[in-house]
Motif scaffolding. Structure first.
Motif, PDB file in Angstrom:
ATOM      1  N   LEU A  22      37.532  -8.430 -68.933  1.00  0.00           N
ATOM      2  CA  LEU A  22      36.835  -8.393 -70.221  1.00  0.00           C
ATOM      3  C   LEU A  22      36.131  -7.063 -70.443  1.00  0.00           C
ATOM      4  N   GLY A  23      35.612  -6.460 -69.373  1.00  0.00           N
ATOM      5  CA  GLY A  23      34.907  -5.181 -69.508  1.00  0.00           C
ATOM      6  C   GLY A  23      35.784  -4.108 -70.129  1.00  0.00           C
ATOM      7  N   ALA A  65      29.093   2.491 -59.530  1.00  0.00           N
ATOM      8  CA  ALA A  65      27.726   1.979 -59.400  1.00  0.00           C
ATOM      9  C   ALA A  65      27.789   0.552 -58.878  1.00  0.00           C
ATOM     10  N   LEU A  68      23.835  -4.097 -57.419  1.00  0.00           N
ATOM     11  CA  LEU A  68      22.890  -4.655 -56.441  1.00  0.00           C
ATOM     12  C   LEU A  68      21.983  -3.595 -55.841  1.00  0.00           C
ATOM     13  N   ALA A  95      30.216  -9.505 -62.732  1.00  0.00           N
ATOM     14  CA  ALA A  95      29.868 -10.785 -62.116  1.00  0.00           C
ATOM     15  C   ALA A  95      30.833 -11.102 -60.986  1.00  0.00           C
ATOM     16  N   PHE A 211      30.705 -17.581 -72.760  1.00  0.00           N
ATOM     17  CA  PHE A 211      32.157 -17.576 -72.975  1.00  0.00           C
ATOM     18  C   PHE A 211      32.842 -18.749 -72.273  1.00  0.00           C
ATOM     19  N   GLY A 213      36.719 -20.132 -70.800  1.00  0.00           N
ATOM     20  CA  GLY A 213      37.728 -19.531 -69.932  1.00  0.00           C
ATOM     21  C   GLY A 213      38.750 -18.686 -70.692  1.00  0.00           C
TER      22      GLY A 213
HETATM   23  N1  LIG Z   1      37.275 -14.430 -67.431  1.00  0.00           N
HETATM   24  C1  LIG Z   1      36.783 -15.610 -67.806  1.00  0.00           C
HETATM   25  O1  LIG Z   1      37.495 -16.611 -67.943  1.00  0.00           O
HETATM   26  C2  LIG Z   1      35.307 -15.734 -68.077  1.00  0.00           C
HETATM   27  C3  LIG Z   1      34.804 -16.917 -68.650  1.00  0.00           C
HETATM   28  C4  LIG Z   1      33.454 -17.020 -68.909  1.00  0.00           C
HETATM   29  C5  LIG Z   1      32.614 -15.973 -68.604  1.00  0.00           C
HETATM   30  N2  LIG Z   1      33.133 -14.850 -68.017  1.00  0.00           N
HETATM   31  C6  LIG Z   1      32.200 -13.770 -67.675  1.00  0.00           C
HETATM   32  O2  LIG Z   1      32.659 -12.575 -68.275  1.00  0.00           O
HETATM   33  C7  LIG Z   1      32.311 -11.466 -67.445  1.00  0.00           C
HETATM   34  C8  LIG Z   1      33.559 -10.648 -67.131  1.00  0.00           C
HETATM   35  O3  LIG Z   1      34.499 -11.472 -66.473  1.00  0.00           O
HETATM   36  P1  LIG Z   1      35.923 -10.923 -66.020  1.00  0.00           P
HETATM   37  O4  LIG Z   1      36.824 -12.082 -65.981  1.00  0.00           O
HETATM   38  O5  LIG Z   1      36.285  -9.736 -66.827  1.00  0.00           O
HETATM   39  O6  LIG Z   1      35.604 -10.495 -64.524  1.00  0.00           O
HETATM   40  P2  LIG Z   1      36.441  -9.491 -63.573  1.00  0.00           P
HETATM   41  O7  LIG Z   1      36.318 -10.061 -62.209  1.00  0.00           O
HETATM   42  O8  LIG Z   1      37.781  -9.209 -64.149  1.00  0.00           O
HETATM   43  O9  LIG Z   1      35.569  -8.157 -63.655  1.00  0.00           O
HETATM   44  C9  LIG Z   1      34.296  -8.064 -63.075  1.00  0.00           C
HETATM   45  C10 LIG Z   1      34.026  -6.598 -62.824  1.00  0.00           C
HETATM   46  O10 LIG Z   1      32.701  -6.503 -62.263  1.00  0.00           O
HETATM   47  C11 LIG Z   1      32.735  -5.552 -61.233  1.00  0.00           C
HETATM   48  N3  LIG Z   1      31.647  -5.842 -60.275  1.00  0.00           N
HETATM   49  C12 LIG Z   1      31.517  -6.931 -59.488  1.00  0.00           C
HETATM   50  N4  LIG Z   1      30.440  -6.808 -58.704  1.00  0.00           N
HETATM   51  C13 LIG Z   1      29.850  -5.626 -59.023  1.00  0.00           C
HETATM   52  C14 LIG Z   1      28.715  -4.937 -58.551  1.00  0.00           C
HETATM   53  N5  LIG Z   1      27.953  -5.434 -57.566  1.00  0.00           N
HETATM   54  N6  LIG Z   1      28.403  -3.745 -59.098  1.00  0.00           N
HETATM   55  C15 LIG Z   1      29.186  -3.205 -60.081  1.00  0.00           C
HETATM   56  N7  LIG Z   1      30.303  -3.803 -60.547  1.00  0.00           N
HETATM   57  C16 LIG Z   1      30.628  -5.003 -60.018  1.00  0.00           C
HETATM   58  C17 LIG Z   1      34.100  -5.707 -60.587  1.00  0.00           C
HETATM   59  O11 LIG Z   1      34.476  -4.533 -59.872  1.00  0.00           O
HETATM   60  C18 LIG Z   1      34.997  -5.974 -61.798  1.00  0.00           C
HETATM   61  O12 LIG Z   1      35.575  -4.789 -62.317  1.00  0.00           O
HETATM   62  C19 LIG Z   1      31.646 -12.063 -66.218  1.00  0.00           C
HETATM   63  O13 LIG Z   1      30.247 -12.027 -66.398  1.00  0.00           O
HETATM   64  C20 LIG Z   1      32.160 -13.475 -66.190  1.00  0.00           C
HETATM   65  O14 LIG Z   1      31.295 -14.340 -65.506  1.00  0.00           O
HETATM   66  C21 LIG Z   1      34.446 -14.693 -67.751  1.00  0.00           C
END
Ligand SMILES: NC(=O)c1ccc[n+]([C@@H]2O[C@H](COP(=O)([O-])OP(=O)(O)OC[C@H]3O[C@@H](n4cnc5c(N)ncnc54)[C@H](O)[C@@H]3O)[C@@H](O)[C@H]2O)c1
Length: 270
Positions: A22-23, A65, A68, A95, A211, A213
């Motif tokens: 999503l980022g 970065a 934590l 996350a 959000f 899934g």
């Molecule tokens: N994908 C889904 O279905 C979904 C559903 C509901 C909510 N979300 C939320 O949306 C957000 C994005 O989800 P996503 O699916 O794109 O996740 P993802 O796992 O694809 O991406 C997470 C990114 O966070 C980075 N990250 C993790 N720990 C880190 C740290 N300590 N420092 C810096 N970067 C760090 C990872 O390297 C990764 O690039 C999250 O907060 C997730 O909880 C996602």
């Protein structure tokens, strides 16, 4: 992209976890509306960054970065301020769902859910957001403006429906979606309200997005169970959360703070 209501021209926005599913979407959509985006991701340098359209050194910074580590965030902030200015937007998107290489108890009964998993997930999803708010949000408050968006999940609003995971049971026992992700995400709801009221006099708005899934080639059995629980009958496409990110980082949401916007295909409506 020329709608003044949603214009982000020149606005500096930090996106944590900007290399994830999503980022990446949020980064592109912010760039498309004229923002300058700083991605803060612990995988920066370790993975090939996605191809962003219309991106250059002028409008995109990809920084290694770890959310934590306070020093890591302070370093990233210094680089952003050096290149541009104090961010106007912060998307707390990074996350952890389940720790990589977690023990088999990860998806076992709650009673034996590993403390180490709890600690890691709570650290990234709760403390990591808290630290980003302290370091980057604190700088925004000092600058007297800005918008923070905390990314939550339906599993932070309601419990996972364990019935849709039951098919993953093995001869070792039942399969449960674990607790820490839910607990960590719900903590953001009140961090949001706390900071919304705390920073309101300093011009920083703080909101949450919840959000449902996102489709990511999950297996058929999961898709069947999940989509049957969604009034709209499907998972989200990965671009369907971009609108709310633009809304919350632009002046279109100028009177909004302390809120939670739910985009879940209706999951929490029944
Ligand atoms: N994908 C889904 O279905 C979904 C559903 C509901 C909510 N979300 C939320 O949306 C957000 C994005 O989800 P996503 O699916 O794109 O996740 P993802 O796992 O694809 O991406 C997470 C990114 O966070 C980075 N990250 C993790 N720990 C880190 C740290 N300590 N420092 C810096 N970067 C760090 C990872 O390297 C990764 O690039 C999250 O907060 C997730 O909880 C996602």
């Amino acid at each position: 992209m020329n709608d003044p209501l949603f214009q982000l021209d020149g606005r500096v926005v930090a996106v944590t976890g900007g290399l994830g599913q999503l980022g990446r979407q949020f980064t592109q959509t912010l760039l498309d509306r004229g923002a300058r985006v700083a991605i803060l991701d612990k995988r920066a340098g370790a993975v090939e960054p996605p191809e962003f359209q219309n991106a250059s050194g002028e409008n995109l910074l990809i920084l290694h970065a770890d959310i934590l580590q306070r020093a890591s965030l302070e370093h990233a902030l210094a680089l952003i301020e050096d290149r541009w200015e104090t961010p106007n937007g912060l998307i707390n998107n990074a996350a952890l769902d389940s720790p990589p290489n977690s023990p088999v108890e990860e998806n076992g009964p709650f009673e034996t859910y590993p403390e180490s998993s709890w600690d890691q997930v709570m650290a990234v999803n709760a403390k990591g957001v808290f630290l980003c708010c302290q370091v980057i949000g604190g700088a925004m408050a000092k600058a007297g403006r800005g918008s923070i968006v905390n990314v939550c999940s339906i599993y932070g609003l309601v419990s996972p429906d364990q019935r849709i995971y039951a098919y993953r049971e093995t001869d070792k026992g039942p399969f449960f979606k674990p607790v820490a992700y839910s607990a960590s995400k719900s903590s953001l709801l009140n961090l949001t309200r706390y900071l919304a009221t705390y920073w309101a006099p300093r011009g920083v708005r703080v909101n949450c997005v919840t959000f449902g899934g996102v489709f990511n080639r999950q297996d058929e059995e999961f898709l069947k169970g999940y989509t049957a629980r969604v009034p709209l009958g499907r998972m989200a496409r990965e671009d369907e959360y971009n609108g709310v990110i633009v809304f919350l980082t632009s002046d279109a949401s100028s009177y909004m703070t302390g809120s939670n916007v739910v985009l879940d295909g209706g999951w929490t409506a029944w």
